[in-house]
Scaffold this motif. Sequence first.
Motif, short mmCIF file in Angstrom:
data_model
loop_
_atom_site.label_atom_id
_atom_site.label_comp_id
_atom_site.label_asym_id
_atom_site.label_seq_id
_atom_site.Cartn_x
_atom_site.Cartn_y
_atom_site.Cartn_z
N ALA A 145 0.85 -1.20 0.00
CA ALA A 145 0.00 0.00 0.00
C ALA A 145 0.88 1.25 0.00
CB ALA A 145 -0.93 -0.02 1.22
N ALA A 205 1.76 -2.04 4.70
CA ALA A 205 1.85 -0.58 4.62
C ALA A 205 2.90 -0.12 5.62
CB ALA A 205 0.50 0.05 4.95
N SER A 241 -1.98 3.59 -1.07
CA SER A 241 -3.07 4.08 -0.24
C SER A 241 -3.23 5.58 -0.43
CB SER A 241 -2.77 3.79 1.23
OG SER A 241 -3.70 4.44 2.06
N LYS A 296 -3.16 3.23 6.39
CA LYS A 296 -2.86 2.95 4.98
C LYS A 296 -3.25 1.52 4.61
CE LYS A 296 1.09 6.11 4.77
NZ LYS A 296 2.56 6.18 4.61
N THR A 335 -7.11 1.07 4.42
CA THR A 335 -7.80 1.77 3.33
C THR A 335 -7.73 1.01 2.01
OG1 THR A 335 -5.90 3.17 2.80
CG2 THR A 335 -7.54 4.08 4.32
N VAL A 336 -6.82 0.04 1.90
CA VAL A 336 -6.73 -0.73 0.64
C VAL A 336 -7.17 -2.19 0.82
CG1 VAL A 336 -4.89 0.76 -0.24
CG2 VAL A 336 -4.30 -1.39 0.89
#
Length: 191
Positions: A10, A69, A32, A53, A56-57
Amino acid sequence: MIDRFKILLASSSPRRKEILQMVGVGVRIFPSDAEEKIYPTPEETAVRNAELKALTVKDKAKPDEIILAADTIVVFNGKVLGKPSNKQEAIEFLKKLSSNYHTVITGFALFFPNGKLVSGLEKTEVKFKRMSLKEIEWYVETGEPMDKAGAYGIQGIGAIFIERIEGDYFNVMGLPIGKIYDILTLETKLL
């Protein structure tokens, strides 16, 4: 063993991708777009931003991918030196780092296909050589400092200004791969 892992990174950091590929990890990139935040301590800032991060993905990962991340920050005298906003700020950062130690903190987060989030951090102490103003200005003009926390890249031209490192070199590049490998093998029980 490490080549069994499939990682969704990410991050758009070419250095993180390079480290993963260097050790044989299959990596797919999906940066991200999480907005980084400042928390009460540098350690909390690095770890919580890495977790944000990763989360969020999570909908972008394939069923067999582990999301990775990271967030790397430079701390000098208790203050975070982020990415410089302009050349003058890069010069000011490098003047502070000249002849001094600073701490590089990388927070990281691993989100596993089973929904488990594991995070941690690594700290490395770095000492810069004494840099003249002429050297600082020359280095800033190369453009390398402009997209890096603390206004330098240890894996590039900035290496010539490093006097000493105490800790994980790869952490300074942005990814403490040894520590991440330990967590991956523990969580997936590959060893």
